[in-house]
Motif scaffolding. Structure first.
Motif, PDB file in Angstrom:
ATOM      1  N   PHE A   1      -9.149  -4.120  -3.159  1.00  0.00           N
ATOM      2  CA  PHE A   1      -8.376  -5.376  -3.685  1.00  0.00           C
ATOM      3  C   PHE A   1      -9.375  -6.397  -4.016  1.00  0.00           C
ATOM      4  O   PHE A   1     -10.115  -6.837  -3.014  1.00  0.00           O
ATOM      5  CB  PHE A   1      -7.470  -5.823  -2.547  1.00  0.00           C
TER       6      PHE A   1
ATOM      7  N   ARG B   1      -4.106  -3.815  -6.670  1.00  0.00           N
ATOM      8  CA  ARG B   1      -4.826  -2.741  -6.039  1.00  0.00           C
ATOM      9  C   ARG B   1      -5.751  -1.943  -7.132  1.00  0.00           C
ATOM     10  O   ARG B   1      -5.117  -1.786  -8.041  1.00  0.00           O
ATOM     11  CB  ARG B   1      -4.316  -1.874  -4.915  1.00  0.00           C
TER      12      ARG B   1
ATOM     13  N   SER C   1     -14.197  -8.659  -3.137  1.00  0.00           N
ATOM     14  CA  SER C   1     -13.303  -7.308  -2.923  1.00  0.00           C
ATOM     15  C   SER C   1     -13.156  -7.218  -1.443  1.00  0.00           C
ATOM     16  O   SER C   1     -14.191  -7.602  -0.584  1.00  0.00           O
ATOM     17  CB  SER C   1     -13.952  -6.310  -3.687  1.00  0.00           C
TER      18      SER C   1
ATOM     19  N   LEU D   1       0.794  -1.197  -0.053  1.00  0.00           N
ATOM     20  CA  LEU D   1      -0.040  -0.040   0.144  1.00  0.00           C
ATOM     21  C   LEU D   1       0.872   1.283   0.016  1.00  0.00           C
ATOM     22  O   LEU D   1       0.578   2.218  -0.324  1.00  0.00           O
ATOM     23  CB  LEU D   1      -1.029  -0.085   1.314  1.00  0.00           C
TER      24      LEU D   1
ATOM     25  N   GLU E   1      -8.776   2.083  -1.106  1.00  0.00           N
ATOM     26  CA  GLU E   1      -8.364   1.041  -2.152  1.00  0.00           C
ATOM     27  C   GLU E   1      -9.151  -0.169  -2.265  1.00  0.00           C
ATOM     28  O   GLU E   1      -9.640  -0.566  -1.098  1.00  0.00           O
ATOM     29  CB  GLU E   1      -6.638   0.777  -1.869  1.00  0.00           C
TER      30      GLU E   1
ATOM     31  N   SER F   1      -4.103 -11.387  -3.336  1.00  0.00           N
ATOM     32  CA  SER F   1      -4.683 -10.393  -4.277  1.00  0.00           C
ATOM     33  C   SER F   1      -3.635 -10.143  -5.148  1.00  0.00           C
ATOM     34  O   SER F   1      -2.474  -9.986  -4.935  1.00  0.00           O
ATOM     35  CB  SER F   1      -5.034  -9.169  -3.395  1.00  0.00           C
TER      36      SER F   1
END
Length: 342
Positions: A45, A59, A31, A9, A43, A56
């Motif tokens: 994912f 993003r 998600s 991130l 965000e 995942s």
């Protein structure tokens, strides 16, 4: 161990929620939404099951704001509305300017019915296997201990640590698979045995380096000084790399001198004031002792102090010509580094 596929991130996440708890389009059903405080964004994912956990591959931006949008906590109500706390300013002290945002789908937009916290999980083979182990299916133990997935391994170790599975745990200590033996070690450690010294000695002599490393960690954490003489066995056989050697040294430090006794008695007001140190001359004695494998002696030679190099020339210098290639190279490298510092 399996590595996570999550993309970084860049900033620690403030909050996370399952998108199925919100009233969102169908393609959000797999998600999670993550708030990223210092990137002024939320965000998305897309995730998929992996060994009792999720992974995942990337993003996507769900929502972003200006520099005064700093989302932290995120959750949903029973109607599928998303609520986000917004710290607003970059300042850490309480400034009284925070906000709470509600995010909702438009009335005419197609969306799914929100799921509750207690909804059934999405069915998957990985999750089913994980649940079987977690619910006590001992038939799955060996398979789970050999899995590449940490969560499944951990579930098996937790099950195996139970008192009523002690006989099975003892049997798996002799298993041909190193992963299974390692799982039996970790389960034994978790079972909080009253006298673990005999077990630790057994694992210190295991043929697999990862099992021996775990045994060294257990020995060091046990503070059982009677195990000190058994630690050498962990580096006297099989493959020994720098990580295993460093673990050995750390275990020796814990069991050397008064450290373990001081820890047990809590003689210091602060833990970081307790001194750990290796026995004087230990590194040199390992480097000099031909009973140790050459790979171990090389690791010890690399750690010799300048004083030990200078004082050990009577046994160190001959290794330049009489020792194995690896020893000769290690000695030459150590002499060169000492001279370069002068």
């Amino acid at each position: 161990m399996a590595k996570s596929s999550f993309i970084s991130l860049g900033e620690a996440p403030g909050g996370l929620t399952d998108a199925r708890r919100a009233s969102l389009p169908v393609d959000y059903n797999h998600s999670v939404l993550v708030t990223v405080w210092n990137e002024n964004s939320i965000e998305r994912f897309d995730v998929e099951p992996k060994g009792g956990s999720i992974t995942s591959s990337g993003r996507k931006l769900f929502l972003t704001g200006g520099k005064d949008f700093r989302p932290v906590a995120i959750d949903c109500d029973s109607r599928g509305n998303i609520f986000v706390t917004d710290w607003m300013l970059v300042d850490y002290p309480n400034h009284g300017r925070g906000r709470i945002w509600r995010i909702s789908t438009k009335p005419d937009a197609a969306s799914t019915d929100p799921q509750s916290y207690f909804s059934e999980p999405i069915a998957s083979e990985d999750v089913t296997e994980f649940q079987l182990v977690e619910n006590g299916d001992s038939a799955k133990l060996t398979e789970a201990l050999e899995s590449d997935f940490p969560f499944l391994q951990h579930a098996a170790q937790m099950l195996l640590a139970k008192d009523d599975l002690r006989s099975e745990r003892d049997s798996l200590m002799r298993h041909k698979s190193a992963k299974v033996r390692l799982g039996a070690l970790l389960a034994s450690k978790r079972s909080d045995l009253q006298s673990p010294d005999s077990l630790i000695r057994r694992f210190l002599a295991d043929k697999d380096s990862e099992v021996r490393r775990a045994a060294l960690m257990w020995a060091g954490e046990s503070m059982l000084t009677e195990l000190r003489d058994d630690l050498d066995g962990a580096i006297n056989q099989g493959d020994v790399d720098a990580t295993l050697f460093e673990t050995y040294l750390a275990a020796v430090e814990n069991l050397n001198g008064d450290f373990s006794e001081n820890v047990r008695l809590q003689t210091a007001r602060r833990a970081n004031t307790l001194r750990r140190q290796l026995p004087a001359g230990l590194i040199a004695s390992v480097a000099e002792d031909s009973a140790f494998p050459n790979e171990v002696r090389v690791l010890a030679i690399d750690r010799l102090t300048d004083a030990e190099v200078a004082g050990g020339s009577d046994w160190l210098s001959p290794l330049l010509s009489e020792g194995a290639d690896a020893l000769s190279i290690a000695v030459a490298r150590r002499f060169a580094s000492m001279n370069a510092d002068r």
